[in-house]
Design a protein around this motif. Structure first.
Motif, PDB file in Angstrom:
ATOM      1  N   LYS A 133      -8.435   2.488   3.234  1.00 31.13           N
ATOM      2  CA  LYS A 133      -7.981   2.453   1.830  1.00 31.13           C
ATOM      3  C   LYS A 133      -7.210   1.167   1.534  1.00 31.13           C
ATOM      4  O   LYS A 133      -7.358   0.557   0.486  1.00 31.13           O
ATOM      5  CB  LYS A 133      -7.093   3.675   1.528  1.00 31.13           C
ATOM      6  CG  LYS A 133      -7.893   4.945   1.356  1.00 31.13           C
ATOM      7  CD  LYS A 133      -7.133   5.983   0.578  1.00 31.13           C
ATOM      8  CE  LYS A 133      -7.626   6.028  -0.863  1.00 31.13           C
ATOM      9  NZ  LYS A 133      -7.008   7.136  -1.618  1.00 31.13           N
ATOM     10  N   ARG A 134      -6.347   0.766   2.474  1.00 29.91           N
ATOM     11  CA  ARG A 134      -5.520  -0.419   2.241  1.00 29.91           C
ATOM     12  C   ARG A 134      -6.371  -1.687   2.161  1.00 29.91           C
ATOM     13  O   ARG A 134      -6.182  -2.516   1.288  1.00 29.91           O
ATOM     14  CB  ARG A 134      -4.480  -0.576   3.352  1.00 29.91           C
ATOM     15  CG  ARG A 134      -3.604  -1.813   3.164  1.00 29.91           C
ATOM     16  CD  ARG A 134      -2.730  -2.105   4.368  1.00 29.91           C
ATOM     17  NE  ARG A 134      -1.646  -1.151   4.559  1.00 29.91           N
ATOM     18  CZ  ARG A 134      -1.606  -0.236   5.524  1.00 29.91           C
ATOM     19  NH1 ARG A 134      -2.605  -0.124   6.396  1.00 29.91           N
ATOM     20  NH2 ARG A 134      -0.593   0.576   5.640  1.00 29.91           N
ATOM     21  N   ALA A 140      -1.520   7.044   2.281  1.00 28.42           N
ATOM     22  CA  ALA A 140      -2.711   7.855   2.023  1.00 28.42           C
ATOM     23  C   ALA A 140      -2.554   9.333   2.385  1.00 28.42           C
ATOM     24  O   ALA A 140      -3.508  10.090   2.316  1.00 28.42           O
ATOM     25  CB  ALA A 140      -3.884   7.272   2.809  1.00 28.42           C
ATOM     26  N   CYS A 141      -1.331   9.776   2.752  1.00 30.92           N
ATOM     27  CA  CYS A 141      -1.178  11.189   3.093  1.00 30.92           C
ATOM     28  C   CYS A 141      -0.954  12.006   1.828  1.00 30.92           C
ATOM     29  O   CYS A 141      -0.042  11.706   1.059  1.00 30.92           O
ATOM     30  CB  CYS A 141      -0.010  11.394   4.063  1.00 30.92           C
ATOM     31  SG  CYS A 141       0.333  13.144   4.353  1.00 30.92           S
ATOM     32  N   GLY A 193      -0.156   8.419   6.911  1.00 27.94           N
ATOM     33  CA  GLY A 193      -0.425   7.831   5.596  1.00 27.94           C
ATOM     34  C   GLY A 193      -0.497   6.319   5.624  1.00 27.94           C
ATOM     35  O   GLY A 193      -1.128   5.703   4.764  1.00 27.94           O
ATOM     36  N   ALA A 203      -6.219   5.462   6.286  1.00 36.79           N
ATOM     37  CA  ALA A 203      -5.251   4.618   5.570  1.00 36.79           C
ATOM     38  C   ALA A 203      -5.654   3.152   5.654  1.00 36.79           C
ATOM     39  O   ALA A 203      -5.579   2.414   4.656  1.00 36.79           O
ATOM     40  CB  ALA A 203      -3.846   4.814   6.149  1.00 36.79           C
ATOM     41  N   PHE A 225       0.843  -1.193   0.000  1.00 31.83           N
ATOM     42  CA  PHE A 225       0.000   0.000   0.000  1.00 31.83           C
ATOM     43  C   PHE A 225       0.888   1.257   0.000  1.00 31.83           C
ATOM     44  O   PHE A 225       1.761   1.407   0.848  1.00 31.83           O
ATOM     45  CB  PHE A 225      -0.898  -0.014   1.244  1.00 31.83           C
ATOM     46  CG  PHE A 225      -1.761   1.200   1.388  1.00 31.83           C
ATOM     47  CD1 PHE A 225      -2.718   1.523   0.435  1.00 31.83           C
ATOM     48  CD2 PHE A 225      -1.625   2.037   2.503  1.00 31.83           C
ATOM     49  CE1 PHE A 225      -3.523   2.651   0.577  1.00 31.83           C
ATOM     50  CE2 PHE A 225      -2.424   3.155   2.650  1.00 31.83           C
ATOM     51  CZ  PHE A 225      -3.370   3.461   1.680  1.00 31.83           C
ATOM     52  N   GLN A 268       2.567  10.861   1.394  1.00 29.26           N
ATOM     53  CA  GLN A 268       2.178   9.469   1.100  1.00 29.26           C
ATOM     54  C   GLN A 268       2.328   8.547   2.309  1.00 29.26           C
ATOM     55  O   GLN A 268       1.396   8.354   3.052  1.00 29.26           O
ATOM     56  CB  GLN A 268       2.935   8.937  -0.116  1.00 29.26           C
ATOM     57  CG  GLN A 268       2.321   9.462  -1.406  1.00 29.26           C
ATOM     58  CD  GLN A 268       2.536   8.518  -2.572  1.00 29.26           C
ATOM     59  OE1 GLN A 268       3.592   7.905  -2.729  1.00 29.26           O
ATOM     60  NE2 GLN A 268       1.531   8.415  -3.412  1.00 29.26           N
ATOM     61  N   ASP A 269       3.535   7.956   2.498  1.00 36.64           N
ATOM     62  CA  ASP A 269       3.625   6.914   3.529  1.00 36.64           C
ATOM     63  C   ASP A 269       4.273   7.375   4.838  1.00 36.64           C
ATOM     64  O   ASP A 269       5.097   6.680   5.408  1.00 36.64           O
ATOM     65  CB  ASP A 269       4.302   5.654   2.983  1.00 36.64           C
ATOM     66  CG  ASP A 269       5.712   5.908   2.467  1.00 36.64           C
ATOM     67  OD1 ASP A 269       6.142   7.077   2.427  1.00 36.64           O
ATOM     68  OD2 ASP A 269       6.374   4.916   2.099  1.00 36.64           O
TER      69      ASP A 269
END
Ligand code: ADP
Ligand code: ZN
Length: 302
Positions: free
Chosen positions: A194-195, A175-176, A185, A191, A172, A180-181
């Motif tokens: 989403k994952r 999500a930030c 995120g 997160a 994954f 991002q990670d």
């Protein structure tokens, strides 16, 4: 005892309250966070009504989502800065409240406020330092050091620390929207959703999602412990409602610190070192009361 107002200004709702402490909450209202003008005018209406009913309110404390300007000497003190929340960038929140209600206002981040609430009335009583981390839609961290909320250039943004991410274990991307990670995120409720393509709350307790979540949160906590050396860590927010997370995080923190820190709090008593908030979901609004109290002290020296 002086009657206090508190505002917990969150990304989904504003909680406004009047009282003097956890055992004396006299009125409370929840206002959905829509656009600033609409939300803030409802906040003002509530307090105007309360001032009329109670006769007096000594001060209001505010704990707000960020980033916000918490530097008292800054021309933008009490403003929302470049928050990703649509419509809320560059909004003078404290100034508006002060002007409309003509009352002293104390201000800090939502998580510094929650840390102060726990420090005064919860799991921080008797300590000189603690960290409060919320794992909810996002991740935010604040704290108290030497009896004062942590400020610096701005305020801590503990949710956005960068942490190792093994893409072969967890493909994954994060999500930030900024990094991002970062921790948020990878490990926020958003997160997780989403994952795993489902709400965090609907993942069964034995799902591998929780071991991965504990791994990321423990990584963050280890970094905070090594950087700030807090006497206790308090973990709140919706994701921490999962009871299996606490033991997973505690054992990871202890194992991966690998006996480097020879302190009994971590080596022998980690169950009392990484804990939920004693005030539960009231930590933030109680922290807002503490900010109001501090403002009264500053303004009137009592
Ligand atoms: P916010 O961060 O919006 O202020 P919360 O602290 O309640 O609010 O966090 C909301 C997040 O926590 C959402 O991502 C939600 O999916 C997640 N969440 C809420 N309840 C649970 C639960 N029981 N188990 C796991 N995750 C949860
Ligand atoms: Zn980030």
């Amino acid at each position: 005892m002086a009657l206090l107002g508190g505002i917990e200004a969150g990304g989904t709702k504003f909680v406004c309250a009047v009282g003097t402490g956890p055992d004396d909450l006299q009125a409370e209202i929840r206002i959905p966070t829509t656009m600033p003008q609409e939300t803030i005018s409802q906040v003002i209406d509530f307090f105007q009504q309360q001032i009329k009913q109670t006769g007096d309110l000594a001060a209001i404390g505010i704990g707000a989502f960020g980033p916000v300007d918490v530097c008292e000497n800054s021309p933008k003190f009490g403003w929302f800065l470049n928050t990703p929340k649509p419509g809320w960038q560059q909004v003078d929140f404290v100034g508006t409240i002060k002007r409309e209600l003509n009352i002293p206002v104390g201000f800090d981040t939502d998580v510094n406020a929650a840390a102060l609430g726990e420090y005064q009335w919860g799991n921080g009583i008797g300590l000189g330092s603690l960290i409060y981390l919320t794992v909810g839609t996002g991740i935010g961290g604040g704290g108290v050091m030497g009896g004062r909320p942590i400020h610096g250039l701005l305020h801590p943004e503990m949710g956005h620390i960068l942490i190792p991410h093994d893409l072969s274990v967890d493909p994954f991307v994060g999500a930030c929207p900024f990094h991002q990670d970062c921790l948020e995120g990878l490990a926020s409720g958003f997160a997780m959703e989403k994952r795993w393509q489902q709400k965090a709350a609907s993942l069964p307790a034995d799902h591998p999602a929780w071991a991965l979540e504990a791994h990321y949160l423990a990584t963050g906590l280890i970094n905070f412990i090594l950087t700030l050396s807090p006497e206790r860590i308090i973990l709140g927010g919706g994701v921490m409602e999962q009871p299996q997370l606490f033991p997973l995080i505690r054992s990871q923190v202890r194992e991966r610190l690998n006996a480097y820190l020879e302190v009994p709090q971590i080596m022998a008593d980690i169950d009392n070192y990484i804990v939920p908030p004693k005030l539960g979901s009231k930590a933030g609004i109680m922290g807002a009361f503490v900010l109001a109290q501090q403002t009264i002290k500053q303004n009137f020296g009592v």
